[in-house]
Design an enzyme around this catalytic site. Sequence first.
Site, PDB file in Angstrom:
ATOM      1  N   SER A 247     -37.609  45.081  31.003  1.00 44.69           N
ATOM      2  CA  SER A 247     -37.318  44.164  29.899  1.00 44.69           C
ATOM      3  C   SER A 247     -38.617  43.663  29.281  1.00 44.69           C
ATOM      4  O   SER A 247     -39.433  44.459  28.821  1.00 44.69           O
ATOM      5  CB  SER A 247     -36.421  43.026  30.395  1.00 44.69           C
ATOM      6  N   ASP A 339     -26.966  49.478  27.850  1.00 48.89           N
ATOM      7  CA  ASP A 339     -27.745  48.239  27.812  1.00 48.89           C
ATOM      8  C   ASP A 339     -27.254  47.385  26.634  1.00 48.89           C
ATOM      9  O   ASP A 339     -27.334  47.808  25.486  1.00 48.89           O
ATOM     10  CB  ASP A 339     -29.230  48.587  27.642  1.00 48.89           C
ATOM     11  N   HIS A 374     -28.542  46.928  31.464  1.00 51.88           N
ATOM     12  CA  HIS A 374     -29.929  46.484  31.309  1.00 51.88           C
ATOM     13  C   HIS A 374     -30.638  46.311  32.649  1.00 51.88           C
ATOM     14  O   HIS A 374     -31.809  46.668  32.785  1.00 51.88           O
ATOM     15  CB  HIS A 374     -29.945  45.157  30.546  1.00 51.88           C
TER      16      HIS A 374
END
Length: 445
Positions: A247, A339, A374
């Site tokens: 991320s 995601d 994610h």
Amino acid sequence: MSSTSQDGVMLSVNPLSCLHDEPVSIKVSGLKPGQDVTLHSSMKDVRNVHFMSYAHYRADGNGEVDVDVMESLGGEYEGVFPMGLFGSLAPAPNEYKYTRFFKRDVENPNIVTISVHDGHLSAETLCSPEASKPLSSVVNERHYMAPGVQRIPVRYGKVRGSLFLPPGDGPFPGVVDMFGTAGGLLEFRSAQLASRGFASLALAFFNYDDLPKGLEEFDIAYFEEAVEYLLKHEKVLGYGVGVIGTSKGGDLAVSMAAFIPSVIACVTINGFFAPFGQGLRVEGQLYPPFKWDQDRLMISDDGIINAKACIPGHKYVGKYMLPLEKSHSAFLFLVGIDDQNVNSEFQAQGARKYLSSHNYKHGCLVESYPGTGHLLEPPYSPHCYASFQHTFMSAMCWGGSCKYHTLGQERAWEKLQKFLRYHLVERVHISNEKYVTSVRLRSRL
């Protein structure tokens, strides 16, 4: 390996104690042919939050259940899913449903109790104080640190984190490991990397120790100092290091690869290929960030925020792109196709196209996993579809479906290790052999 009840029902979990990224086999015997049973897994985190999963099975003609090959008929998942009782662990009915499982105490294993119950039961029934005693139960210990792995707190200049070293004299390939806007220090991936032969520095960059409490402008000098620490360590191979970022940590990893020559392998997991949210300062020059477009936030009926559409697309590629073509690093982008927090497929393909347009020679791979969200973590971290996020002070959608997310974890973890081992060990060895051969040839001439 197993536990037998007074009724002769035997539940076996093999192995009973293992590393967290290892699968186990779960079998039940001594049941009546065709008997309906519920398999139940349960554990608590360091906050004492109760996580659980359950699945419904029907014994075969021999009175046996083999989770490796038999289908779940209901519960948290259906179909054949050998590690389903671990991948689908989620907050129990009496807990806040959007709680993410964080492993904070990596020196202690997860203690997962597996039990078998008569009949097809609900989650509420299983958690009820009046629930009947299980037919049989077994405890599975899931370790993040292999025997002999060292955890060393790091305070080196401004650098804050923890270094995890494999057992033995080394030297070992070195990796800098970072996560995202959760902040603080997350060590669970580094502990597992050390268990697989890597010297891994779990690096904090905000909201830890004396670091800034919030996300601010970053200076590449902080990350250069972290790389310097690794390369100076006597147990770390000195040719170069790898970086891993998830991320927000993804664009920091890419930034390190772009500006630090000794970064020779970069893994970005559902991250960005340019500064996001906060700018990056490199020797006085500021690389500006692109920002959320919060007008495009999507909020579901139950209040879950989906931020995927908030991240700008093609219009920012040229404006915010880092000079990746000057990097000495090979790149691996791991992508969860489902995601729902970052348009990570676009990010990865954008980086690949950019590098290809510059005839980049060190390589860029994009590995995409359908049905994966994610939070692509090492196996067999519980799948979390949504959890509370401090940026928005609300539940955030991460995406993914449990079964495919777990499969993606397995494949991504294997790919990540092979990539790092090749570029930090094998490729360096090949390059050195070529150099030595070249010197020998020149000396003969």
